[in-house]
Design a protein around this motif. Structure first.
Motif, PDB file in Angstrom:
ATOM      1  N   GLN A 218     -15.540 -30.220 -16.924  1.00 27.43           N
ATOM      2  CA  GLN A 218     -16.896 -30.452 -17.393  1.00 27.43           C
ATOM      3  C   GLN A 218     -16.971 -30.003 -18.852  1.00 27.43           C
ATOM      4  O   GLN A 218     -16.643 -28.856 -19.177  1.00 27.43           O
ATOM      5  N   ILE A 219     -17.402 -30.912 -19.714  1.00 24.93           N
ATOM      6  CA  ILE A 219     -17.342 -30.692 -21.159  1.00 24.93           C
ATOM      7  C   ILE A 219     -18.735 -30.854 -21.753  1.00 24.93           C
ATOM      8  O   ILE A 219     -19.372 -31.894 -21.568  1.00 24.93           O
ATOM      9  N   GLU A 220     -19.198 -29.831 -22.463  1.00 24.62           N
ATOM     10  CA  GLU A 220     -20.530 -29.849 -23.052  1.00 24.62           C
ATOM     11  C   GLU A 220     -20.441 -30.152 -24.544  1.00 24.62           C
ATOM     12  O   GLU A 220     -19.555 -29.658 -25.238  1.00 24.62           O
ATOM     13  N   ASN A 221     -21.381 -30.966 -25.009  1.00 26.92           N
ATOM     14  CA  ASN A 221     -21.549 -31.209 -26.434  1.00 26.92           C
ATOM     15  C   ASN A 221     -22.998 -30.860 -26.771  1.00 26.92           C
ATOM     16  O   ASN A 221     -23.918 -31.606 -26.457  1.00 26.92           O
ATOM     17  N   LYS A 222     -23.185 -29.693 -27.382  1.00 25.93           N
ATOM     18  CA  LYS A 222     -24.529 -29.217 -27.722  1.00 25.93           C
ATOM     19  C   LYS A 222     -24.771 -29.253 -29.232  1.00 25.93           C
ATOM     20  O   LYS A 222     -25.552 -28.480 -29.772  1.00 25.93           O
ATOM     21  N   SER A 223     -24.099 -30.158 -29.909  1.00 25.76           N
ATOM     22  CA  SER A 223     -24.161 -30.211 -31.362  1.00 25.76           C
ATOM     23  C   SER A 223     -25.573 -30.489 -31.863  1.00 25.76           C
ATOM     24  O   SER A 223     -26.332 -31.241 -31.269  1.00 25.76           O
TER      25      SER A 223
ATOM     26  N   ILE B 273     -17.344 -29.476 -29.024  1.00 23.23           N
ATOM     27  CA  ILE B 273     -17.378 -29.474 -27.564  1.00 23.23           C
ATOM     28  C   ILE B 273     -16.981 -28.114 -27.005  1.00 23.23           C
ATOM     29  O   ILE B 273     -16.319 -27.316 -27.663  1.00 23.23           O
ATOM     30  N   ASN B 274     -17.396 -27.880 -25.771  1.00 23.34           N
ATOM     31  CA  ASN B 274     -17.081 -26.651 -25.051  1.00 23.34           C
ATOM     32  C   ASN B 274     -16.767 -27.005 -23.607  1.00 23.34           C
ATOM     33  O   ASN B 274     -17.510 -27.757 -22.963  1.00 23.34           O
ATOM     34  N   VAL B 275     -15.651 -26.488 -23.096  1.00 25.14           N
ATOM     35  CA  VAL B 275     -15.275 -26.725 -21.697  1.00 25.14           C
ATOM     36  C   VAL B 275     -15.953 -25.682 -20.825  1.00 25.14           C
ATOM     37  O   VAL B 275     -15.668 -24.486 -20.926  1.00 25.14           O
ATOM     38  N   ALA B 276     -16.878 -26.142 -19.969  1.00 22.49           N
ATOM     39  CA  ALA B 276     -17.662 -25.226 -19.138  1.00 22.49           C
ATOM     40  C   ALA B 276     -16.971 -24.878 -17.836  1.00 22.49           C
ATOM     41  O   ALA B 276     -17.110 -23.755 -17.333  1.00 22.49           O
ATOM     42  N   SER B 277     -16.242 -25.825 -17.261  1.00 22.91           N
ATOM     43  CA  SER B 277     -15.595 -25.551 -15.978  1.00 22.91           C
ATOM     44  C   SER B 277     -14.426 -26.498 -15.763  1.00 22.91           C
ATOM     45  O   SER B 277     -14.326 -27.560 -16.389  1.00 22.91           O
ATOM     46  N   HIS B 278     -13.554 -26.082 -14.863  1.00 20.04           N
ATOM     47  CA  HIS B 278     -12.315 -26.802 -14.557  1.00 20.04           C
ATOM     48  C   HIS B 278     -12.131 -26.750 -13.045  1.00 20.04           C
ATOM     49  O   HIS B 278     -12.017 -25.679 -12.459  1.00 20.04           O
TER      50      HIS B 278
ATOM     51  N   GLY C 167     -12.347 -19.930 -21.814  1.00 19.68           N
ATOM     52  CA  GLY C 167     -13.643 -19.500 -21.309  1.00 19.68           C
ATOM     53  C   GLY C 167     -14.211 -20.206 -20.111  1.00 19.68           C
ATOM     54  O   GLY C 167     -15.198 -19.763 -19.543  1.00 19.68           O
ATOM     55  N   GLY C 168     -13.619 -21.309 -19.688  1.00 17.44           N
ATOM     56  CA  GLY C 168     -14.204 -22.060 -18.593  1.00 17.44           C
ATOM     57  C   GLY C 168     -13.952 -21.426 -17.237  1.00 17.44           C
ATOM     58  O   GLY C 168     -13.012 -20.652 -17.044  1.00 17.44           O
ATOM     59  N   ARG C 169     -14.803 -21.748 -16.274  1.00 16.75           N
ATOM     60  CA  ARG C 169     -14.622 -21.297 -14.899  1.00 16.75           C
ATOM     61  C   ARG C 169     -13.619 -22.202 -14.207  1.00 16.75           C
ATOM     62  O   ARG C 169     -13.689 -23.424 -14.316  1.00 16.75           O
ATOM     63  N   LEU C 170     -12.657 -21.617 -13.488  1.00  9.96           N
ATOM     64  CA  LEU C 170     -11.680 -22.380 -12.710  1.00  9.96           C
ATOM     65  C   LEU C 170     -12.091 -22.368 -11.249  1.00  9.96           C
ATOM     66  O   LEU C 170     -12.314 -21.302 -10.668  1.00  9.96           O
ATOM     67  N   LEU C 171     -12.204 -23.540 -10.644  1.00 13.12           N
ATOM     68  CA  LEU C 171     -12.532 -23.670  -9.230  1.00 13.12           C
ATOM     69  C   LEU C 171     -11.421 -24.462  -8.556  1.00 13.12           C
ATOM     70  O   LEU C 171     -11.101 -25.586  -8.968  1.00 13.12           O
ATOM     71  N   VAL C 172     -10.795 -23.881  -7.539  1.00 11.47           N
ATOM     72  CA  VAL C 172      -9.720 -24.525  -6.776  1.00 11.47           C
ATOM     73  C   VAL C 172     -10.267 -24.886  -5.405  1.00 11.47           C
ATOM     74  O   VAL C 172     -10.917 -24.072  -4.746  1.00 11.47           O
ATOM     75  N   VAL C 173      -9.992 -26.117  -4.962  1.00 12.78           N
ATOM     76  CA  VAL C 173     -10.551 -26.647  -3.721  1.00 12.78           C
ATOM     77  C   VAL C 173      -9.422 -27.243  -2.892  1.00 12.78           C
ATOM     78  O   VAL C 173      -8.512 -27.898  -3.426  1.00 12.78           O
ATOM     79  N   ALA C 174      -9.466 -27.031  -1.570  1.00  9.17           N
ATOM     80  CA  ALA C 174      -8.449 -27.574  -0.672  1.00  9.17           C
ATOM     81  C   ALA C 174      -9.026 -27.681   0.736  1.00  9.17           C
ATOM     82  O   ALA C 174     -10.004 -26.993   1.066  1.00  9.17           O
ATOM     83  N   PRO C 175      -8.432 -28.514   1.594  1.00  6.74           N
ATOM     84  CA  PRO C 175      -8.867 -28.556   2.993  1.00  6.74           C
ATOM     85  C   PRO C 175      -8.696 -27.190   3.657  1.00  6.74           C
ATOM     86  O   PRO C 175      -7.806 -26.417   3.277  1.00  6.74           O
TER      87      PRO C 175
END
Length: 301
Positions: free
Chosen positions: A140-145, A117-122, A229-237
């Protein structure tokens, strides 16, 4: 295909299964296929699960010589149901919504190799609520095996950590079909947890929510990044001020402010400073209404 951030934020904020049309109750016929070998799978243990009322097992069967199976139950066609195949001790779930008369249940050979598996984003969502800060996180976790296998470890196939004083509320995971299944967290001590979830080939996700003290309408939250390696996205009002290590403003989407950071190294603690107040939303981050859950949900995939 990976969901756009807008769809994923909506799921993380309020994970609600869409209403489904009601059809005549009765029978579902299907086939169990081994996605690793591409062949029909005979002799696989199958369980029909009624989702309403907390994952009740209502019927059992085994697949035939050609992988075929049949279930009959009054709930089929009248309410959402689930067919679970148990293979090498791993649960592979297939949703059977109202109106469905056939089903193909895919199983895979299990692998313990973490490189599967590979963690693509957080994604992290902050929502103030008086003296409490509610936080929802999604990976978001990818499995491209190749050949396709399912990543699974009974002692925990996905690890995560909460900030100091974090109180875990709920954990859910979803396979490529997108149906969230509530997980039983494995307590690894010191606010570290794991879940034993079978990550199928394709796009998977893990979501969890927790609360933190929010005295004086401000807090510094240290977000742990366990996977590289994953992209971090922070969200708030928009009324909430966000700043932090390497975070760059990214505009607004669905009425929420976004901040991003690319390629966060594993083992990094990203300190995010949160301040301000916001109106309580209709559904707080990590709300799990409509998710499938139960005592043995921790292996659902």
């Amino acid at each position: 295909m990976r969901r756009p951030y807008s769809a994923r934020l909506a799921l993380l904020g309020a994970l609600v299964l869409a209403p489904l049309a009601i059809a005549e109750a009765g029978t579902v016929r299907g086939t169990v296929m081994n996605g690793t070998t591409g062949k029909a799978a005979a002799g696989i243990e199958l369980i029909l699960i009624q989702l309403q009322g907390g994952m009740q097992e209502v019927a059992h069967s085994k697949s035939g010589a050609q992988g075929e199976f049949t279930f009959e139950h009054p709930g089929l066609g009248a309410q959402p149901m689930l067919v679970r195949a148990v293979y090498h001790g791993v649960n592979f779930n297939h949703a059977v919504p109202p109106g469905t008369a056939t089903a193909q249940v895919d199983i895979y050979e299990p692998s313990k190799d973490a490189k599967t598996i590979n963690v693509a984003s957080h994604v992290v969502i902050f929502q103030p609520n008086g003296a409490t800060l509610t936080v929802g996180e999604e990976y978001q976790i990818e499995n491209k095996s190749q050949p396709p296998v399912a990543y699974f470890r009974s002692d925990g196939s996905f690890n995560f950590a909460l900030p100091e004083k974090g109180q875990l509320q709920q954990v859910a995971a979803a396979g490529p079909a997108g149906m969230p299944v509530v997980q039983l967290p494995i307590d690894k001590k010191n606010n570290h947890y794991s879940i034993a979830f079978a990550f199928r080939p394709g796009d998977n996700s893990v979501r969890y929510s927790y609360t933190l003290p929010y005295e004086g309408n401000a807090a510094t939250v240290k977000i742990a990044t366990i996977y590289p390696g994953g992209r971090l996205l922070v969200v708030a009002p928009p009324s909430v001020q966000i700043s932090g290590d390497g975070l760059a403003p990214g505009g607004q989407e669905q009425g929420m402010s976004r901040y991003g950071r690319q390629d966060v190294p594993a083992g990094t603690l990203v300190a995010v400073r949160v301040s301000g107040t916001a109106h309580a939303p209709d559904a707080t981050p990590g709300a799990e209404q409509g998710q499938q859950q139960g005592r043995d949900a921790h292996q659902g995939g």
